[in-house]
Motif scaffolding. Structure first.
Motif, PDB file in Angstrom:
ATOM      1  N   GLU A 299       0.816  -1.215   0.000  1.00  0.00           N
ATOM      2  CA  GLU A 299       0.000   0.000   0.000  1.00  0.00           C
ATOM      3  C   GLU A 299       0.851   1.266   0.000  1.00  0.00           C
ATOM      4  O   GLU A 299       0.317   2.379   0.046  1.00  0.00           O
ATOM      5  CB  GLU A 299      -0.936  -0.008   1.206  1.00  0.00           C
ATOM      6  N   GLY A 300       2.187   1.088  -0.025  1.00  0.00           N
ATOM      7  CA  GLY A 300       3.065   2.242  -0.145  1.00  0.00           C
ATOM      8  C   GLY A 300       3.804   2.645   1.114  1.00  0.00           C
ATOM      9  O   GLY A 300       4.466   3.684   1.132  1.00  0.00           O
ATOM     10  N   ASP A 301       3.726   1.840   2.174  1.00  0.00           N
ATOM     11  CA  ASP A 301       4.406   2.152   3.426  1.00  0.00           C
ATOM     12  C   ASP A 301       5.895   1.807   3.284  1.00  0.00           C
ATOM     13  O   ASP A 301       6.284   0.642   3.289  1.00  0.00           O
ATOM     14  CB  ASP A 301       3.782   1.346   4.578  1.00  0.00           C
ATOM     15  N   LYS A 302       6.741   2.821   3.153  1.00  0.00           N
ATOM     16  CA  LYS A 302       8.170   2.607   2.945  1.00  0.00           C
ATOM     17  C   LYS A 302       8.848   1.985   4.152  1.00  0.00           C
ATOM     18  O   LYS A 302       9.777   1.184   4.013  1.00  0.00           O
ATOM     19  CB  LYS A 302       8.853   3.934   2.590  1.00  0.00           C
TER      20      LYS A 302
ATOM     21  N   GLU B 281      10.996  -1.478   4.064  1.00  0.00           N
ATOM     22  CA  GLU B 281      12.376  -1.564   4.524  1.00  0.00           C
ATOM     23  C   GLU B 281      12.525  -2.619   5.619  1.00  0.00           C
ATOM     24  O   GLU B 281      13.518  -3.365   5.650  1.00  0.00           O
ATOM     25  CB  GLU B 281      12.835  -0.203   5.046  1.00  0.00           C
ATOM     26  N   GLN B 282      11.536  -2.710   6.484  1.00  0.00           N
ATOM     27  CA  GLN B 282      11.579  -3.705   7.556  1.00  0.00           C
ATOM     28  C   GLN B 282      11.519  -5.120   6.979  1.00  0.00           C
ATOM     29  O   GLN B 282      12.244  -6.014   7.423  1.00  0.00           O
ATOM     30  CB  GLN B 282      10.407  -3.485   8.519  1.00  0.00           C
ATOM     31  N   LEU B 283      10.673  -5.318   5.987  1.00  0.00           N
ATOM     32  CA  LEU B 283      10.579  -6.624   5.333  1.00  0.00           C
ATOM     33  C   LEU B 283      11.904  -7.000   4.664  1.00  0.00           C
ATOM     34  O   LEU B 283      12.342  -8.157   4.730  1.00  0.00           O
ATOM     35  CB  LEU B 283       9.462  -6.612   4.286  1.00  0.00           C
ATOM     36  N   ILE B 284      12.520  -6.034   4.010  1.00  0.00           N
ATOM     37  CA  ILE B 284      13.793  -6.293   3.335  1.00  0.00           C
ATOM     38  C   ILE B 284      14.855  -6.708   4.351  1.00  0.00           C
ATOM     39  O   ILE B 284      15.557  -7.706   4.164  1.00  0.00           O
ATOM     40  CB  ILE B 284      14.255  -5.054   2.547  1.00  0.00           C
TER      41      ILE B 284
END
Length: 239
Positions: A13-16, A20-23
């Protein structure tokens, strides 16, 4: 919805911050895949960066309805991204640094044959071109590889297609196959155990309706009715 699913949804949904946390939390997957490609003439850091791109694509494309782990979906995406990079990077290097030498070698070989009446060996050709023997061998080998990729190997819809077209098509087919397998697993997981067994026996083990009926303690008519009903449900789930 668990924490991972929430992060994926927020990222899509566009939450940067969620992205970044997922990465960061899935860097282990990238490291695991990258290790398989060491020794290919590419810096580990470059492979890692490409792997991260594959991970980001997996985050963007993962369907929360898939009944598989995110890691199961992400690993083929990361692998595919690195393989594409290695293939494309190899062809760029050949075209820029060695193709010209290979062309010069071809012309020089023709002149040698006309003058001497025989084929030159690699050392003779290298001396004429004033290059190292190893450099010439690399140029000739690389050129042959690229030419073979571009060589027409068949006809499709009236037009010729080359090995590179086939390789690209197979890579796309592999990704499509992964998606289809994930989708099938999701659909099958929503069936009753007896329904899953029926589908498996009929379409994965090529059993007849009579053989399935005997296995499941049903009549052939009951199997036929259940099969039609289940297939209709599966179409609805896929659609």
């Amino acid at each position: 919805m668990d924490r991972l699913e929430e992060l994926i949804l927020r990222s899509q949904e566009g939450d940067k911050d969620a992205r970044e946390q997922l990465i960061q939390e899935n860097m282990g997957l990238v490291h695991h895949v990258v290790r398989r490609f060491f020794g290919r003439g590419v810096e580990a850091e470059d492979l890692f960066q490409i792997g991260v791109i594959g991970l980001m694509k997996a985050i963007d494309r993962f369907d929360l309805q898939f009944s598989v782990k995110f890691s199961t979906y992400a690993v083929p995406m990361i692998t595919g991204e690195i393989k594409r990079f290695l293939r494309d990077d190899s062809m760029i290097k050949v075209s820029r640094s060695l193709k010209e030498l290979a062309i010069r070698a071809g012309h020089e070989r023709e002149r040698f044959c006309m003058q001497k009446g025989r084929e030159p060996d690699v050392q003779e050709l290298a001396e004429r071109l004033e290059v190292e023997k190893e450099e010439l061998v690399q140029a000739l080998d690389s050129s042959a590889e690229v030419e073979s990729l571009q060589r027409t190997i068949g006809q499709k819809d009236g037009d010729g297609f080359c090995l590179l077209d086939k390789m690209v098509g197979e890579a796309q087919d592999m990704q499509e196959e992964t998606m289809q397998r994930v989708l099938l697993e999701r659909v099958l997981s929503q069936l009753e155990p007896k329904e899953r067994e029926l589908i498996a026996l009929r379409f994965f083990y090529d059993k007849t309706q009579s053989q399935v009926a005997e296995r499941l303690g049903m009549t052939q008519v009951q199997v036929s009715r259940m099969e039609k009903k289940v297939l209709l449900r599966m179409r609805g789930l896929i659609g």
